[in-house]
Design a protein around this motif. Structure first.
Motif, mmCIF file in Angstrom:
data_model
loop_
_atom_site.group_PDB
_atom_site.id
_atom_site.type_symbol
_atom_site.label_atom_id
_atom_site.label_comp_id
_atom_site.label_asym_id
_atom_site.label_seq_id
_atom_site.Cartn_x
_atom_site.Cartn_y
_atom_site.Cartn_z
ATOM 1 N N GLN A 52 -2.078 -4.893 -7.349
ATOM 2 C CA GLN A 52 -2.611 -5.375 -5.883
ATOM 3 C C GLN A 52 -0.929 -5.248 -5.347
ATOM 4 N N ALA A 53 -0.254 -4.568 -5.064
ATOM 5 C CA ALA A 53 1.557 -5.010 -4.465
ATOM 6 C C ALA A 53 0.721 -3.464 -3.698
ATOM 7 N N PRO A 54 1.264 -3.431 -2.050
ATOM 8 C CA PRO A 54 1.601 -2.366 -1.632
ATOM 9 C C PRO A 54 2.978 -1.117 -2.015
ATOM 10 N N ILE A 55 2.505 -0.346 -2.635
ATOM 11 C CA ILE A 55 3.736 0.618 -3.033
ATOM 12 C C ILE A 55 5.109 1.383 -2.213
ATOM 13 N N ASP A 56 3.563 2.753 -1.703
ATOM 14 C CA ASP A 56 3.391 3.641 -0.662
ATOM 15 C C ASP A 56 2.204 3.468 0.568
ATOM 16 N N ASP A 57 2.989 3.110 1.628
ATOM 17 C CA ASP A 57 2.090 3.862 2.795
ATOM 18 C C ASP A 57 2.933 5.009 3.924
ATOM 19 N N SER A 58 3.216 5.742 3.042
ATOM 20 C CA SER A 58 3.729 6.301 4.034
ATOM 21 C C SER A 58 3.046 7.582 4.796
ATOM 22 N N GLY A 59 1.353 7.755 4.429
ATOM 23 C CA GLY A 59 0.473 7.958 4.792
ATOM 24 C C GLY A 59 -0.085 7.860 6.105
ATOM 25 N N MET A 60 0.209 6.316 5.847
ATOM 26 C CA MET A 60 -1.142 5.596 6.948
ATOM 27 C C MET A 60 -0.152 5.755 8.418
ATOM 28 N N PRO A 61 -0.911 6.437 9.286
ATOM 29 C CA PRO A 61 -0.185 5.952 10.993
ATOM 30 C C PRO A 61 -0.182 5.440 11.110
ATOM 31 N N LYS A 62 1.293 4.707 11.622
ATOM 32 C CA LYS A 62 1.818 4.168 12.035
ATOM 33 C C LYS A 62 1.602 2.773 12.571
ATOM 34 N N GLU A 63 0.661 3.033 13.924
ATOM 35 C CA GLU A 63 0.102 2.297 14.409
ATOM 36 C C GLU A 63 -1.311 2.449 14.645
ATOM 37 N N ARG A 64 -2.194 1.264 14.195
ATOM 38 C CA ARG A 64 -4.094 0.882 14.581
ATOM 39 C C ARG A 64 -4.563 0.634 13.005
ATOM 40 N N PHE A 65 -3.560 1.827 11.990
ATOM 41 C CA PHE A 65 -4.445 2.040 10.367
ATOM 42 C C PHE A 65 -3.475 0.615 9.669
ATOM 43 N N SER A 66 -4.737 -0.227 8.574
ATOM 44 C CA SER A 66 -3.437 -1.209 7.817
ATOM 45 C C SER A 66 -4.115 -1.143 6.704
ATOM 46 N N ALA A 67 -3.727 -1.497 5.545
ATOM 47 C CA ALA A 67 -4.618 -1.866 4.468
ATOM 48 C C ALA A 67 -4.133 -2.633 3.122
ATOM 49 N N GLN A 68 -4.713 -3.327 3.233
ATOM 50 C CA GLN A 68 -5.127 -4.831 2.245
ATOM 51 C C GLN A 68 -5.342 -4.576 0.800
ATOM 52 N N MET A 69 -4.742 -5.551 -0.465
ATOM 53 C CA MET A 69 -6.134 -5.582 -1.701
ATOM 54 C C MET A 69 -4.757 -7.355 -1.533
ATOM 55 N N PRO A 70 -5.814 -8.060 -1.333
ATOM 56 C CA PRO A 70 -6.088 -9.111 -1.535
ATOM 57 C C PRO A 70 -6.311 -10.000 -2.736
ATOM 58 N N ASN A 71 -7.014 -9.429 -3.428
ATOM 59 C CA ASN A 71 -7.266 -9.149 -5.461
ATOM 60 C C ASN A 71 -6.950 -7.804 -5.690
ATOM 61 N N GLN A 72 -8.038 -8.488 -7.124
ATOM 62 C CA GLN A 72 -7.845 -6.673 -7.693
ATOM 63 C C GLN A 72 -8.785 -6.241 -7.842
ATOM 64 N N SER A 73 -9.890 -7.259 -7.155
ATOM 65 C CA SER A 73 -11.105 -6.285 -7.107
ATOM 66 C C SER A 73 -11.726 -5.346 -5.801
ATOM 67 N N HIS A 74 -11.364 -5.836 -4.518
ATOM 68 C CA HIS A 74 -11.491 -5.330 -3.971
ATOM 69 C C HIS A 74 -10.029 -4.427 -2.560
ATOM 70 N N SER A 75 -10.279 -3.986 -2.009
ATOM 71 C CA SER A 75 -9.144 -3.392 -0.954
ATOM 72 C C SER A 75 -10.008 -3.541 0.482
ATOM 73 N N THR A 76 -9.073 -3.188 1.161
ATOM 74 C CA THR A 76 -10.026 -2.858 3.162
ATOM 75 C C THR A 76 -9.140 -1.639 3.489
ATOM 76 N N LEU A 77 -9.641 -0.896 4.292
ATOM 77 C CA LEU A 77 -8.817 -0.363 5.353
ATOM 78 C C LEU A 77 -9.012 -0.743 6.353
ATOM 79 N N LYS A 78 -8.076 -1.213 7.454
ATOM 80 C CA LYS A 78 -8.979 -1.409 9.084
ATOM 81 C C LYS A 78 -8.232 -0.376 9.256
ATOM 82 N N ILE A 79 -8.945 0.023 10.828
ATOM 83 C CA ILE A 79 -8.102 0.722 11.368
ATOM 84 C C ILE A 79 -8.766 0.150 12.964
ATOM 85 N N GLN A 80 -7.630 -0.325 13.963
ATOM 86 C CA GLN A 80 -8.021 -0.782 15.322
ATOM 87 C C GLN A 80 -8.051 -0.050 16.177
#
Lengths: 114, 113
Positions: A52-80
């Motif tokens: 659940q811990a973010p290890i590497d987000d080096s591929g994410m565009p720095k603006e508008r993209f974010s990812a989370q993993m609030p629990n072990q059963s799901h992750s979300t990728l949000k694009i603003q």
């Protein structure tokens, strides 16, 4: 075992709108990966979670993209403020551990930004 | 930096003929290598994986691959192609103890009758 579940399978947004993509990894898998797939760029690594811990987000565009993993059963990728160039298939994968382990991929979410 | 090159964007093979899909990698140290297949409108599925050991690796559905350190290659082979093998094939590499997998650009396999 239902495999990696991704919802929705298809999403259409207007330019400037927000898009949230969901991923449910295989139960017991400690690693979650997000990729973006386009014809031009191929498969691009976006981000990686371990236990659940973010290890590497080096591929994410720095603006508008974010990812989370609030629990072990799901992750979300949000694009603003989605842009047409964000149109792609977003793939989620999970594995028992790091790169040496087989990654199990979901069917992907096809995002179309009009 | 590690990289994977699949020089053939598209390969056409007659059903029943043999197949080789090429993969070249660039890597320092000991790599782990994979071949994945992507069928239409699906995610990637693992065909086979190479960990240091026997250079010839057997996979599912009659696929095999051979690791060559001297040629920096990991070519995929199949003795007799079936129409259901029509898909995109990805070669991938990671390093011992690592987590990031680098994928090649993929080779689209077309099977003709």
């Amino acid at each position: 075992n239902a495999g990696v579940i991704q919802t929705p399978r298809h999403k259409v947004t207007g330019k400037g709108q927000e898009a949230t993509l969901w991923c449910e990894p295989i139960s017991g898998h400690s690693a979650v990966f997000w990729y973006r797939q386009t014809i031009v760029q191929g498969l691009e690594f976006l981000t990686y979670f371990r236990n659940q811990a973010p290890i590497d987000d080096s591929g994410m565009p720095k603006e508008r993209f974010s990812a989370q993993m609030p629990n072990q059963s799901h992750s979300t990728l949000k694009i603003q403020s989605t842009q047409p160039q964000d149109s792609a298939v977003y793939l989620c994968a999970s594995s028992l551990g790091g790169g040496a382990y087989e990654q199990y991929f979901g069917p992907g979410t096809r995002l179309t930004v009009l | 930096a590690q990289s994977v090159t699949q020089p053939d964007a598209r390969v056409t093979v007659s059903e029943g003929a043999s197949l080789q899909l090429r993969c070249k990698y660039s890597y320092f140290g000991t790599p782990y290598l994979f071949w994945y297949v992507q069928y239409p409108r699906q995610g990637l599925q693992l065909l086979l994986k190479y960990y240091p050991g026997d250079p010839v690796v057997q996979g599912v559905n009659g696929f095999e691959a051979e690791f060559s350190k001297s040629n920096s290659s990991f070519h995929l082979r199949k003795a007799s192609v079936h129409w259901s093998d029509w898909a995109v094939y990805f070669c991938a590499v990671t390093r011992t103890g690592g987590y990031k997998v680098v994928f090649g650009s993929g080779t689209r396999l077309l099977v003709s009758p």
